[in-house]
Design a protein around this motif. Structure first.
Motif, PDB file in Angstrom:
ATOM      1  N   ILE A   6       0.837  -1.199   0.000  1.00 52.94           N
ATOM      2  CA  ILE A   6       0.000   0.000   0.000  1.00 52.94           C
ATOM      3  C   ILE A   6       0.876   1.253   0.000  1.00 52.94           C
ATOM      4  CG2 ILE A   6      -1.734   1.319   1.279  1.00 52.94           C
ATOM      5  CD1 ILE A   6      -2.709  -1.387   2.432  1.00 52.94           C
ATOM      6  N   GLU A   7       0.627   2.109  -0.965  1.00 52.36           N
ATOM      7  CA  GLU A   7       1.387   3.353  -1.081  1.00 52.36           C
ATOM      8  C   GLU A   7       0.590   4.554  -0.566  1.00 52.36           C
ATOM      9  OE1 GLU A   7       4.140   4.562  -4.566  1.00 52.36           O
ATOM     10  OE2 GLU A   7       2.186   5.433  -5.059  1.00 52.36           O
ATOM     11  N   GLN A   8      -0.699   4.557  -0.799  1.00 48.31           N
ATOM     12  CA  GLN A   8      -1.515   5.697  -0.378  1.00 48.31           C
ATOM     13  C   GLN A   8      -2.950   5.259  -0.101  1.00 48.31           C
ATOM     14  OE1 GLN A   8      -2.875   8.692  -3.328  1.00 48.31           O
ATOM     15  NE2 GLN A   8      -1.851  10.235  -2.059  1.00 48.31           N
ATOM     16  N   ILE A   9      -3.557   5.882   0.911  1.00 50.19           N
ATOM     17  CA  ILE A   9      -4.983   5.706   1.206  1.00 50.19           C
ATOM     18  C   ILE A   9      -5.556   7.088   1.474  1.00 50.19           C
ATOM     19  CG2 ILE A   9      -6.704   4.742   2.780  1.00 50.19           C
ATOM     20  CD1 ILE A   9      -4.737   2.520   3.465  1.00 50.19           C
ATOM     21  N   VAL A  27      -7.438   3.589  -2.716  1.00 51.15           N
ATOM     22  CA  VAL A  27      -6.189   2.932  -2.324  1.00 51.15           C
ATOM     23  C   VAL A  27      -5.282   2.820  -3.543  1.00 51.15           C
ATOM     24  CG1 VAL A  27      -5.144   0.752  -1.572  1.00 51.15           C
ATOM     25  CG2 VAL A  27      -7.163   1.632  -0.395  1.00 51.15           C
ATOM     26  N   GLU A  30       1.989   0.220  -4.677  1.00 49.29           N
ATOM     27  CA  GLU A  30       3.286   0.588  -5.237  1.00 49.29           C
ATOM     28  C   GLU A  30       3.432   0.180  -6.698  1.00 49.29           C
ATOM     29  OE1 GLU A  30       6.507  -0.771  -2.825  1.00 49.29           O
ATOM     30  OE2 GLU A  30       6.089   0.663  -1.196  1.00 49.29           O
ATOM     31  N   ALA A  78      -4.731   5.650   7.544  1.00 48.20           N
ATOM     32  CA  ALA A  78      -3.752   5.596   6.449  1.00 48.20           C
ATOM     33  C   ALA A  78      -2.304   5.512   6.936  1.00 48.20           C
ATOM     34  CB  ALA A  78      -3.934   6.794   5.521  1.00 48.20           C
ATOM     35  N   VAL A  82      -0.139   2.309   5.369  1.00 45.87           N
ATOM     36  CA  VAL A  82       0.804   2.511   4.272  1.00 45.87           C
ATOM     37  C   VAL A  82       2.078   1.699   4.536  1.00 45.87           C
ATOM     38  CG1 VAL A  82       2.351   4.194   3.197  1.00 45.87           C
ATOM     39  CG2 VAL A  82      -0.066   4.768   3.545  1.00 45.87           C
TER      40      VAL A  82
END
Length: 425
Positions: A6-9, A27, A30, A78, A82
Motif C-alpha cells: 500500500i502506497e496511499q490511502i 487505495v 506501489e 492511512a 501505508v
C-alpha cells in the motif's frame, strides 16, 4: 514481492442514492494499482450495528456529513496501513479494529473502516489481475445468487399504508441467473401496469420497489401474485415470494408488542404475528421471511422458527446485525435458520466473511444484502459469488445503484462461461 504494498490511502465525502453523504476510499499500491470503494448506509438499522460516524453539524447536510470519518481514514488509519501488503486482508482489518478500540467502531466509524477494508480487497485483487469474487472466494467460487428482487415497498422504505418493508419476488425456478433476473424484471414491469390500471401510485421507494397505498398488507401479496401470473409464470414454481417485515420499525417499547401503524391494523402481540404468518405461509408461496419480529424479541423469534422453520427460511437481520456473537446465540437458541449479511453492519470484510462461514458451518443460510442508501459500487455482487451464499437482495429493477449489482452478476455469469451454478437450495 512488493507489488501489492500500500502506497496511499485517502477518503472523500460523496453522496449515496438518497443524496446523503457517505465515504469513498481510494487505495493506491506501489505497482500503480488504484482501487476505490464506497460505503452504503441503512435506514432501518439495528440497535447493535457498528456505528456509522456522522459529523452532527446541522449546518451541513442536516448533520449527516462524514468529514470526520474521512479525516479518520486520512489522518489515523492511512499512516498505520501505508507500507503493508494489501493481500493481508485479515491483518489489515484487525489493525483497524485495534486502532478503533471500541466494541462498535464508534471512535473511527464503521463507514471509515469498511471503506478502507473494501478498497484494500479490491486493490489486492486488481494487483493480481484477478476478479474480486475469485480473489475473495477462491477458484471454486462460481455460484451466482438467486436475486430476491424487492418489487413493492412499505414501512420505513416508503411513505404509504403498508407495514411490511419489503415484498420480494424470488425466481427460484429459473435455470440460470440471467433468466431469473428476466423473470422478476418482467414481473416488476407487469406490476407497474397493474398499479396504473387501478389508479395506484407507481412511484418507487428507496430500493426501487413500488410504494402504493393499499388496503392491507395482504393486498400487496395478492398484487404480486397477479403480476407473476400475468407475466406468464407460475407462483411457487417459477417465482416465489419473500418478505422482510423489518418488525423493529413497528415494535413498541414493550417487548413482544407491535403496532402496525402504517396500515392501521393496530396492535398485535408476537403470538398474533406468528399466527398471521402461519396463515400466510399456508395460503401464499412464501419461501423466506426476514425480521418477522423485533430485534429484542428473542423469545418470539424462537417461537416463530419452531412454527415455520421447517417450511421457510427464517432470517434474522436486526436480531444478528452480521455479528458472530449474536449469530452464535441464534444458533444455540434456535431463534432462526438464517442470518442476513450486510458488510456495513459489522464494518470489515474479514468479519463479514466470518459471519457467513459461521452460518454455513452450522447448517444455516447466509442472505447477502445491500442497504437502502446505496452507491453504484458493485463490491456486494462479487462478494455474494465469493461466499456462495445462494441468494441476494439488492433492490428492484429500477435505480442505477441497484441495477449496477445485477449487471455485475450478469458479467460474472458470462465470464464463468457455462460453469456458473444457480439454485435456490
Amino acid at each position: 514481492m512488493a507489488e501489492s504494498i500500500i502506497e496511499q490511502i485517502r477518503a472523500l465525502e460523496v453522496l449515496d442514492s438518497r443524496g446523503n453523504p457517505t465515504v469513498r476510499v481510494f487505495v493506491t499500491l506501489e505497482d500503480g494499482t488504484k482501487a476505490s470503494a464506497s460505503v452504503p448506509s441503512g435506514a432501518s438499522t439495528g440497535e447493535h450495528e457498528a456505528v456509522e460516524l456522522r459529523d452532527g453539524d446541522a449546518s451541513r447536510y442536516g448533520g449527516k456529513g462524514v468529514r470526520k470519518a474521512c479525516a479518520n481514514v486520512n489522518d489515523i488509519i492511512a499512516p498505520e496501513l501505508v507500507g503493508l501488503d494489501a493481500s493481508e486482508q485479515a491483518m489489515i482489518d484487525r489493525l483497524m479494529i485495534e486502532l478503533d478500540a471500541t466494541d462498535n467502531k464508534s471512535r473511527l466509524g464503521a463507514n471509515a473502516i469498511l471503506g478502507v477494508s473494501m478498497a484494500v480487497a479490491k486493490a489486492a485483487a486488481q494487483s493480481r489481475c484477478d476478479d474480486l469474487y475469485r480473489y475473495v472466494g477462491g477458484s471454486e467460487a462460481r455460484r451466482i445468487p438467486v436475486p430476491c428482487m424487492n418489487i413493492l415497498n412499505g414501512g420505513e422504505h416508503a411513505d404509504n399504508s403498508v407495514d411490511i418493508q419489503e415484498f420480494m419476488a424470488v425466481p427460484l425456478g429459473a435455470p440460470a441467473f440471467s433468466e431469473g433476473l428476466r423473470y422478476v424484471a418482467e414481473t416488476f414491469h407487469t406490476l407497474k401496469k397493474i398499479l396504473e390500471k387501478r389508479g395506484l401510485a407507481t412511484s418507487v421507494g428507496d430500493e426501487g420497489g413500488f410504494a402504493p397505498d393499499l388496503g392491507s398488507n395482504e393486498e400487496a401479496i395478492e398484487l404480486i401474485l397477479e403480476a407473476i401470473e400475468k407475466s406468464g409464470y407460475e407462483p411457487g414454481v417459477d417465482i416465489a415470494i419473500a418478505l422482510d417485515s423489518a418488525a423493529t420499525s413497528f415494535a413498541t417499547d414493550t417487548i413482544g408488542l407491535y403496532d402496525l401503524k402504517w396500515s392501521g391494523a393496530g396492535r398485535m402481540r408476537s403470538d398474533d404475528l406468528i399466527e398471521m404468518a402461519e396463515r400466510w405461509v399456508e395460503k401464499y408461496p412464501i419461501v423466506l421471511w426476514e425480521d418477522p419480529l423485533g430485534e429484542e424479541d428473542w423469545e418470539g423469534f424462537v417461537k416463530f422458527t419452531k412454527a415455520l422453520g421447517e417450511k421457510i427460511e427464517v432470517v434474522g437481520d436486526d436480531l444478528f446485525v452480521t455479528n458472530t456473537k449474536f449469530i452464535r446465540r441464534g444458533i444455540e437458541t434456535g431463534a432462526a435458520n438464517a442470518s442476513l449479511i450486510k458488510l456495513n453492519q459489522i464494518g470489515t470484510v474479514t468479519e463479514t466473511v466470518d459471519a457467513v462461514r459461521l452460518c454455513i458451518e452450522n447448517g444455516w443460510r447466509a442472505f447477502l444484502s445491500h442497504r437502502s442508501g446505496e452507491t453504484c459500487d458493485t463490491f456486494l455482487a462479487d462478494f455474494a459469488v465469493a461466499m456462495g451464499s445462494g441468494h441476494l437482495k439488492t433492490g428492484s429493477a429500477s435505480r442505477s445503484e441497484r441495477l449496477a449489482k445485477y449487471n455485475r452478476l450478469l458479467e460474472i455469469e458470462d465470464a464463468l462461461d457455462g460453469n456458473a451454478l444457480y439454485y435456490w437450495k
